[in-house]
Design a protein around this motif. Structure first.
Motif, mmCIF file in Angstrom:
data_model
loop_
_atom_site.group_PDB
_atom_site.id
_atom_site.type_symbol
_atom_site.label_atom_id
_atom_site.label_comp_id
_atom_site.label_asym_id
_atom_site.label_seq_id
_atom_site.Cartn_x
_atom_site.Cartn_y
_atom_site.Cartn_z
ATOM 1 N N PRO A 125 85.103 9.474 -7.827
ATOM 2 C CA PRO A 125 84.881 10.598 -7.115
ATOM 3 C C PRO A 125 86.215 12.021 -7.539
ATOM 4 O O PRO A 125 86.417 12.544 -6.945
ATOM 5 C CB PRO A 125 85.846 10.290 -5.949
ATOM 6 C CG PRO A 125 85.892 8.541 -5.848
ATOM 7 C CD PRO A 125 85.408 7.959 -7.578
ATOM 8 N N SER A 126 87.006 10.956 -8.280
ATOM 9 C CA SER A 126 87.830 11.688 -8.976
ATOM 10 C C SER A 126 88.956 10.845 -10.509
ATOM 11 O O SER A 126 88.157 9.418 -10.408
ATOM 12 C CB SER A 126 88.517 11.405 -8.586
ATOM 13 O OG SER A 126 89.669 10.547 -8.269
ATOM 14 N N PHE A 127 89.320 11.711 -10.933
ATOM 15 C CA PHE A 127 89.805 10.598 -12.754
ATOM 16 C C PHE A 127 91.012 9.931 -11.747
ATOM 17 O O PHE A 127 90.830 8.575 -12.378
ATOM 18 C CB PHE A 127 90.401 11.527 -13.009
ATOM 19 C CG PHE A 127 89.382 12.184 -14.165
ATOM 20 C CD1 PHE A 127 88.484 11.761 -15.440
ATOM 21 C CD2 PHE A 127 88.842 13.732 -14.275
ATOM 22 C CE1 PHE A 127 87.445 12.601 -16.143
ATOM 23 C CE2 PHE A 127 87.976 14.201 -15.337
ATOM 24 C CZ PHE A 127 87.267 13.885 -15.720
ATOM 25 N N ARG A 128 91.451 10.471 -10.376
ATOM 26 C CA ARG A 128 92.514 9.233 -10.615
ATOM 27 C C ARG A 128 92.382 8.122 -9.672
ATOM 28 O O ARG A 128 92.425 6.792 -10.350
ATOM 29 C CB ARG A 128 93.632 10.013 -9.634
ATOM 30 C CG ARG A 128 94.641 9.687 -8.848
ATOM 31 C CD ARG A 128 95.622 10.165 -7.759
ATOM 32 N NE ARG A 128 95.848 11.253 -8.551
ATOM 33 C CZ ARG A 128 97.503 11.656 -8.130
ATOM 34 N NH1 ARG A 128 98.041 10.913 -7.045
ATOM 35 N NH2 ARG A 128 98.244 12.723 -9.057
ATOM 36 N N GLU A 129 90.733 8.234 -9.095
ATOM 37 C CA GLU A 129 90.244 7.042 -8.733
ATOM 38 C C GLU A 129 89.885 5.783 -9.805
ATOM 39 O O GLU A 129 89.735 4.783 -10.020
ATOM 40 C CB GLU A 129 89.347 7.489 -7.502
ATOM 41 C CG GLU A 129 88.550 5.985 -7.603
ATOM 42 C CD GLU A 129 89.039 5.015 -6.045
ATOM 43 O OE1 GLU A 129 90.211 4.997 -5.933
ATOM 44 O OE2 GLU A 129 88.647 4.249 -6.022
ATOM 45 N N LEU A 130 89.705 6.889 -10.983
ATOM 46 C CA LEU A 130 88.888 5.782 -11.401
ATOM 47 C C LEU A 130 90.210 4.924 -12.348
ATOM 48 O O LEU A 130 89.572 3.948 -12.982
ATOM 49 C CB LEU A 130 87.917 6.887 -13.058
ATOM 50 C CG LEU A 130 86.703 6.312 -14.740
ATOM 51 C CD1 LEU A 130 86.284 6.073 -13.657
ATOM 52 C CD2 LEU A 130 86.750 7.295 -14.856
ATOM 53 N N GLU A 131 91.051 5.340 -13.316
ATOM 54 C CA GLU A 131 92.472 5.152 -13.321
ATOM 55 C C GLU A 131 92.495 3.828 -12.545
ATOM 56 O O GLU A 131 93.108 2.701 -13.292
ATOM 57 C CB GLU A 131 93.376 6.081 -13.318
ATOM 58 C CG GLU A 131 94.655 5.494 -14.209
ATOM 59 C CD GLU A 131 96.155 6.452 -14.569
ATOM 60 O OE1 GLU A 131 95.688 7.750 -14.617
ATOM 61 O OE2 GLU A 131 96.750 6.180 -14.973
ATOM 62 N N ARG A 132 93.014 4.190 -11.166
ATOM 63 C CA ARG A 132 92.815 2.960 -10.546
ATOM 64 C C ARG A 132 91.944 1.875 -10.742
ATOM 65 O O ARG A 132 92.287 0.930 -11.433
ATOM 66 C CB ARG A 132 93.402 3.886 -8.931
ATOM 67 C CG ARG A 132 94.309 2.652 -7.913
ATOM 68 C CD ARG A 132 93.598 2.718 -6.387
ATOM 69 N NE ARG A 132 92.177 2.841 -6.408
ATOM 70 C CZ ARG A 132 91.601 1.559 -6.206
ATOM 71 N NH1 ARG A 132 92.260 0.954 -5.873
ATOM 72 N NH2 ARG A 132 89.833 1.561 -5.666
ATOM 73 N N ARG A 133 90.765 2.291 -10.833
ATOM 74 C CA ARG A 133 89.838 1.378 -10.833
ATOM 75 C C ARG A 133 89.784 0.367 -12.133
ATOM 76 O O ARG A 133 90.154 -1.042 -11.957
ATOM 77 C CB ARG A 133 88.255 1.720 -10.613
ATOM 78 C CG ARG A 133 87.716 1.892 -9.224
ATOM 79 C CD ARG A 133 86.587 2.484 -9.459
ATOM 80 N NE ARG A 133 86.278 3.085 -7.711
ATOM 81 C CZ ARG A 133 85.397 3.966 -7.648
ATOM 82 N NH1 ARG A 133 84.024 4.137 -8.153
ATOM 83 N NH2 ARG A 133 84.879 4.709 -6.455
ATOM 84 N N LEU A 134 89.915 1.242 -12.613
ATOM 85 C CA LEU A 134 90.158 0.779 -13.975
ATOM 86 C C LEU A 134 91.426 -0.581 -14.667
ATOM 87 O O LEU A 134 90.754 -1.553 -14.643
ATOM 88 C CB LEU A 134 90.739 1.561 -15.449
ATOM 89 C CG LEU A 134 89.057 1.932 -16.192
ATOM 90 C CD1 LEU A 134 89.331 3.462 -16.492
ATOM 91 C CD2 LEU A 134 87.961 1.596 -17.063
ATOM 92 N N LYS A 135 92.797 0.215 -13.931
ATOM 93 C CA LYS A 135 93.414 -0.509 -13.980
ATOM 94 C C LYS A 135 93.392 -1.905 -13.229
ATOM 95 O O LYS A 135 94.177 -2.446 -13.339
ATOM 96 C CB LYS A 135 94.602 0.107 -13.626
ATOM 97 C CG LYS A 135 95.183 0.833 -14.512
ATOM 98 C CD LYS A 135 96.105 1.900 -14.352
ATOM 99 C CE LYS A 135 96.983 2.741 -15.720
ATOM 100 N NZ LYS A 135 98.099 3.725 -15.489
ATOM 101 N N GLY A 136 92.636 -1.856 -12.143
ATOM 102 C CA GLY A 136 92.983 -2.731 -11.292
ATOM 103 C C GLY A 136 91.400 -4.110 -11.571
ATOM 104 O O GLY A 136 91.889 -5.035 -10.779
#
Ligand code: 5GP
Length: 205
Positions: A125-136
């Motif tokens: 849904p967004s680049f911010r969410e992508l970053e959150r998922r990759l870090k998680g």
């Protein structure tokens, strides 16, 4: 009459949820199989050779390239990945539909070789969410995550030539959308025509 399997190609930036969505759909659709790719990447914890990937050495991969044993292959995030011609043909010939989880470079090669395949791009849904998922996920180093985020921007520029887009914001909704795409494709007239003419032969004349 043996039905010819359909080919579905799913691409997404790393962390968009493609693998989980593909697993969910394979559990639901009995005639659908995952095409197992070859890779030079090392297995992650829990990954099984022959199920998740065929893990091969650089030399083995080189030999397959030289033998033209790949229908497509690409360098992705520093490792090589490819779909063996044998995986494509064996899956297809027994009437099963095949799901390919491959990157945009490989998808573009498949579009040339198999123009009847269906191309689906999964996006976050967004680049911010992508970053959150990759870090998680905690499976990759900070350096790898940085590289994957950087690559995501160029991969997402490719989405516009795909046949379908699935925005994976809500997993259940995205999974239903993916399922609908596959089910609707299998009901297309051009897909069912030969089967239907076997059932209603008198309509052929
Ligand atoms: P991962 O290492 O996270 O399993 O996969 C990294 C990327 O390689 C993903 O975008 C995945 O779709 C892609 N990939 C996996 N198998 C293949 C393949 O056979 N060919 C190509 N071109 N890409 C692949």
């Amino acid at each position: 009459m043996q039905r010819r399997g359909l080919l579905y190609v799913v691409s997404a930036p790393s962390g968009a949820g493609k693998t989980s969505l593909c697993k969910a759909i394979i559990d639901i659709l009995p005639n659908l199989r995952h095409s197992v790719s070859h890779t030079t990447r090392s297995p992650r914890i829990g990954e099984v050779d022959g199920r998740d990937y065929h893990f091969v050495s650089n030399a083995e991969f080189d030999a397959m390239v030289a033998d033209e044993a790949f229908v497509e292959w690409a360098l992705v995030h520093g490792n090589r990945y490819g779909t063996a011609v044998a995986s494509l043909e064996s899956g297809r010939s027994d009437g099963c539909d095949l799901l390919f989880e491959i990157d945009c470079q490989g998808a573009a090669q498949l579009k040339e070789r198999c123009p009847d395949a269906i191309f689906i791009f999964v996006l976050p849904p967004s680049f911010r969410e992508l970053e959150r998922r990759l870090k998680g996920r905690q499976t990759d180093s900070a350096e790898v995550i940085e590289q994957r985020l950087h690559n995501a921007r160029s991969e997402m520029r490719e989405m516009f030539w795909y046949d379908y887009l699935v925005i994976n914001d809500n997993f259940d909704l995205a999974s239903r959308q993916l399922q609908s795409i596959l089910v609707a494709t299998a009901c297309r007239t051009e897909v069912l025509k030969d089967q239907v003419l076997c059932l209603f032969g008198e309509l052929a004349s």
